[in-house]
Design a protein around this motif. Structure first.
Motif, PDB file in Angstrom:
ATOM      1  N   GLU A 295      22.881  68.135  31.311  1.00  0.00           N
ATOM      2  CA  GLU A 295      21.951  68.219  30.195  1.00  0.00           C
ATOM      3  C   GLU A 295      22.669  68.840  29.005  1.00  0.00           C
ATOM      4  O   GLU A 295      23.474  69.765  29.166  1.00  0.00           O
ATOM      5  CB  GLU A 295      20.722  69.069  30.551  1.00  0.00           C
ATOM      6  CG  GLU A 295      19.892  68.499  31.672  1.00  0.00           C
ATOM      7  CD  GLU A 295      18.720  69.405  32.022  1.00  0.00           C
ATOM      8  OE1 GLU A 295      18.677  70.522  31.462  1.00  0.00           O
ATOM      9  OE2 GLU A 295      17.884  69.004  32.845  1.00  0.00           O
ATOM     10  N   LEU A 296      22.344  68.336  27.826  1.00  0.00           N
ATOM     11  CA  LEU A 296      22.945  68.859  26.609  1.00  0.00           C
ATOM     12  C   LEU A 296      21.874  68.949  25.528  1.00  0.00           C
ATOM     13  O   LEU A 296      21.020  68.047  25.425  1.00  0.00           O
ATOM     14  CB  LEU A 296      24.075  67.948  26.104  1.00  0.00           C
ATOM     15  CG  LEU A 296      25.391  67.980  26.871  1.00  0.00           C
ATOM     16  CD1 LEU A 296      26.349  66.963  26.276  1.00  0.00           C
ATOM     17  CD2 LEU A 296      26.006  69.371  26.831  1.00  0.00           C
ATOM     18  N   PRO A 297      21.888  70.006  24.735  1.00  0.00           N
ATOM     19  CA  PRO A 297      20.934  70.063  23.615  1.00  0.00           C
ATOM     20  C   PRO A 297      21.316  69.051  22.540  1.00  0.00           C
ATOM     21  O   PRO A 297      22.478  68.654  22.413  1.00  0.00           O
ATOM     22  CB  PRO A 297      21.071  71.507  23.114  1.00  0.00           C
ATOM     23  CG  PRO A 297      22.443  71.921  23.519  1.00  0.00           C
ATOM     24  CD  PRO A 297      22.733  71.211  24.810  1.00  0.00           C
ATOM     25  N   ARG A 298      20.348  68.652  21.768  1.00  0.00           N
ATOM     26  CA  ARG A 298      20.600  67.671  20.725  1.00  0.00           C
ATOM     27  C   ARG A 298      21.339  68.294  19.546  1.00  0.00           C
ATOM     28  O   ARG A 298      22.152  67.640  18.898  1.00  0.00           O
ATOM     29  CB  ARG A 298      19.273  67.067  20.253  1.00  0.00           C
ATOM     30  CG  ARG A 298      19.429  65.895  19.309  1.00  0.00           C
ATOM     31  CD  ARG A 298      18.074  65.366  18.900  1.00  0.00           C
ATOM     32  NE  ARG A 298      18.189  64.259  17.960  1.00  0.00           N
ATOM     33  CZ  ARG A 298      17.140  63.696  17.341  1.00  0.00           C
ATOM     34  NH1 ARG A 298      15.922  64.140  17.602  1.00  0.00           N
ATOM     35  NH2 ARG A 298      17.327  62.709  16.498  1.00  0.00           N
ATOM     36  N   ARG A 299      21.044  69.550  19.276  1.00  0.00           N
ATOM     37  CA  ARG A 299      21.688  70.252  18.166  1.00  0.00           C
ATOM     38  C   ARG A 299      22.495  71.428  18.704  1.00  0.00           C
ATOM     39  O   ARG A 299      22.370  71.806  19.868  1.00  0.00           O
ATOM     40  CB  ARG A 299      20.635  70.740  17.153  1.00  0.00           C
ATOM     41  CG  ARG A 299      19.844  69.598  16.532  1.00  0.00           C
ATOM     42  CD  ARG A 299      18.744  70.133  15.620  1.00  0.00           C
ATOM     43  NE  ARG A 299      17.974  69.062  15.015  1.00  0.00           N
ATOM     44  CZ  ARG A 299      16.945  68.458  15.600  1.00  0.00           C
ATOM     45  NH1 ARG A 299      16.589  68.829  16.809  1.00  0.00           N
ATOM     46  NH2 ARG A 299      16.296  67.490  14.989  1.00  0.00           N
ATOM     47  N   GLY A 337      19.027  56.299  22.364  1.00  0.00           N
ATOM     48  CA  GLY A 337      18.428  57.240  21.440  1.00  0.00           C
ATOM     49  C   GLY A 337      19.315  58.394  21.044  1.00  0.00           C
ATOM     50  O   GLY A 337      18.827  59.337  20.407  1.00  0.00           O
ATOM     51  N   CYS A 338      20.615  58.363  21.369  1.00  0.00           N
ATOM     52  CA  CYS A 338      21.508  59.484  21.032  1.00  0.00           C
ATOM     53  C   CYS A 338      22.929  58.967  20.842  1.00  0.00           C
ATOM     54  O   CYS A 338      23.848  59.363  21.567  1.00  0.00           O
ATOM     55  CB  CYS A 338      21.446  60.566  22.104  1.00  0.00           C
ATOM     56  SG  CYS A 338      21.644  59.928  23.783  1.00  0.00           S
ATOM     57  N   SER A 343      28.950  59.403  21.252  1.00  0.00           N
ATOM     58  CA  SER A 343      30.296  59.258  20.696  1.00  0.00           C
ATOM     59  C   SER A 343      31.075  60.564  20.797  1.00  0.00           C
ATOM     60  O   SER A 343      32.283  60.560  21.080  1.00  0.00           O
ATOM     61  CB  SER A 343      30.201  58.804  19.239  1.00  0.00           C
ATOM     62  OG  SER A 343      29.551  59.795  18.442  1.00  0.00           O
ATOM     63  N   VAL A 344      30.406  61.699  20.614  1.00  0.00           N
ATOM     64  CA  VAL A 344      31.073  62.990  20.748  1.00  0.00           C
ATOM     65  C   VAL A 344      31.524  63.216  22.189  1.00  0.00           C
ATOM     66  O   VAL A 344      32.649  63.675  22.450  1.00  0.00           O
ATOM     67  CB  VAL A 344      30.145  64.120  20.274  1.00  0.00           C
ATOM     68  CG1 VAL A 344      30.750  65.486  20.590  1.00  0.00           C
ATOM     69  CG2 VAL A 344      29.872  64.004  18.782  1.00  0.00           C
TER      70      VAL A 344
END
Length: 520
Positions: A295-299, A337-338, A343-344
């Motif tokens: 899991e990763l936060p969006r910001r 949706g991300c 890409s990161v």
């Protein structure tokens, strides 16, 4: 085997609740921007309304109303009757005549109201163009009500007294007739007449008693009206109410805030139910048929959260690097949706593997997500999907693509036959997640796992499919496809080690082909 699997799927579908309150609460909380914006809009609208449309000048007075039939245990019926009588055109017309106003009684009735404070206390609130007009209206209305009430009580008392006097007069006429019969029979010496004379005397005594009783009752009825007249009066002189603009602004703003918040929560809840966009990791894993591996936060988040986010990214990069090294087939990252986060992650993975040999990132994302970046020293080579054929065979390829609506599904195998889905929580609907899982199974693309972007921090559900297939089950009954490099497709292999439990059909497989066509 098929019968048991279908039975298990039917049982799991039957056990699923019609409305998942946990998912609903999480989805509504994630849409806090919506209901927060509506609450703020309601607050500003209420404050602006109080400033632009201030309350009209208001006057108030209180009238003590005496009733002839007052009882200590009265539940307020009499005062409610007085309130309704106040809201009549007769009272309004009398008040307007006293004010010498040409307004219509129906219009004037909209400018005042009555409130029963106690069983005998009536409060009258009147609005006007100015404070003086409001006070004059309140006084005229109170006087008109008192006059009407006193007049009604007097008429009632007079009617009751007159009825008693009429009864007394009839008794007097009958008494006169009895006296006349007594006089006629007194002159007669007949023995039988003496017995009749005794009954007449008894009748005369009874009539005299009843006449006296009616006289007393009529007197009591006439004396009852003055008590009501003296008791009904204005006890609080009409006066203007002080209007506080800050208080009005605060009150209207609070009301607007509550209404906006309620409306926002209702819209968020209805939108969540209608859209059917899974948010919990449990639901996303079940709909995609693959476990959530990270899991990763969006910001980036707040300063004290950046270190934890960086460590999470490093662990994810290390996990993907080990998976890519152990795989003889190209691995891809497919986003939903991300695109930016995907890409990161792909660039971080390529940098981690650059020390072992040349790495090329094949960018199949819509728009210049990776290929349009400015290259830094040490960055891997990034080429577009149209130039994928020019990648040297010795380079390790990392494909980046999308499974958003409009995806060319047949192009995804060229990015990689094994993939990691990078999905933003709450972005895709349940029907589209089913479509993604089915299409990847048709293309024999094995789903290694799911990376969840922007998860709910309070989500405590399990995103691991313990008793389900780790990949789409359509590939289980088909032979592995031969790859150009001589390898075989591992679309049917399970990810992870250890003892495997009996496989069970995922949730989306029970929908049937007709629902699959609808989702597509």
């Amino acid at each position: 085997m098929t019968t048991s699997t279908t039975a298990e799927s039917s049982a799991s579908s039957a056990a699923a609740p019609l409305l998942d309150l946990q998912a609903l609460v999480v989805a509504v909380r994630r849409r806090r921007r919506l209901w927060g914006a509506l609450a703020l809009l309601g607050l500003l609208a209420g404050a602006a309304l109080a400033v632009l449309m201030p309350p009209s000048p208001t006057a108030v007075t209180e009238v003590l109303v005496a009733h002839e039939a007052d009882q200590p245990n009265d539940t307020g019926t009499l005062i409610r009757t007085d309130v309704q009588l106040l809201q009549t055109t007769q009272i309004a017309d009398k008040a307007l005549r006293a004010l010498r106003s040409t307004d219509k009684p129906e219009d004037f009735m909209q400018d005042y109201r009555g409130t029963g404070l106690t069983n005998n206390l009536l409060q009258i609130t009147v609005t006007g163009d100015t404070d003086a007009q409001a006070v004059a209206r309140a006084r005229a209305l109170a006087d008109a009500f008192v006059a009407d009430h006193v007049q009604r009580m007097q008429k009632t008392a007079q009617a009751e007294a007159q009825a008693l006097l009429d009864q007394r007069d009839r008794m007097r006429d009958e008494l006169a007739q009895v006296n006349k019969e007594i006089g006629n029979q007194s002159a007669d010496s007949n023995p039988k007449a003496s017995a009749s004379l005794e009954s007449l005397f008894a009748r005369r005594a009874e009539l005299n008693s009843r006449i006296s009783d009616f006289d007393e009752r009529a007197a009591d009825a006439r004396t009852g009206a003055p008590q009501v007249v003296a008791g009904t009066q204005i006890v609080d002189t009409p006066h203007a109410l002080r209007q506080s603009l800050p208080k009005a602004v605060a009150t209207d703003a609070a009301i607007g805030l509550v209404l906006g918040l309620v409306l926002g929560l209702a819209l968020a809840a209805v939108g969540t139910v209608v859209a059917d966009r899974p948010v919990l990791r449990r639901d996303i894993a079940a709909n995609l048929g693959a476990s959530v591996v990270a899991e990763l936060p969006r910001r980036t988040g707040r300063p004290w959260q950046r270190r934890r986010t960086r460590l999470t990214r490093e662990r994810l990069t290390a996990t993907l690097a080990r998976t890519t090294r152990d795989s003889a087939e190209p691995v891809s990252l497919l986003e939903l949706g991300c695109a930016r986060s995907t890409s990161v992650i792909a660039l971080d993975l390529a940098r981690a593997m650059a020390a072992e040999g040349p790495v090329t990132v094949v960018d199949g994302l819509p728009g210049p997500q990776s290929a349009g970046r400015r290259r830094r020293p040490g960055d891997p080579t990034v080429v577009g999907a149209e130039r994928a054929a020019t990648v040297p065979p010795q380079d390790r390829r990392i494909g980046v693509g999308s499974v958003a609506p409009g995806t060319a599904w047949t192009d995804l195998p060229y990015l990689g036959t094994r993939t990691v889905l990078v999905v933003r929580a709450g972005h895709g609907s349940a029907a589209w997640l089913h479509t993604v899982a089915r299409q990847l199974a048709d293309q024999r693309i094995a789903v290694i796992g799911v990376v969840l972007i922007d998860p709910d921090p309070r989500d405590r559900t399990d995103g691991t499919l313990w008793d389900g297939a780790h990949t789409a089950p359509r590939g289980l009954s088909e032979r592995p496809a031969r790859q150009p490099g001589g390898g075989t497709s591992h679309a049917v292999q399970a990810v992870g080690e250890g003892r495997r439990r009996p496989e069970r059909q995922p949730v989306w497989a029970a929908r049937g082909p007709e629902n699959d066509q609808e989702a597509r």
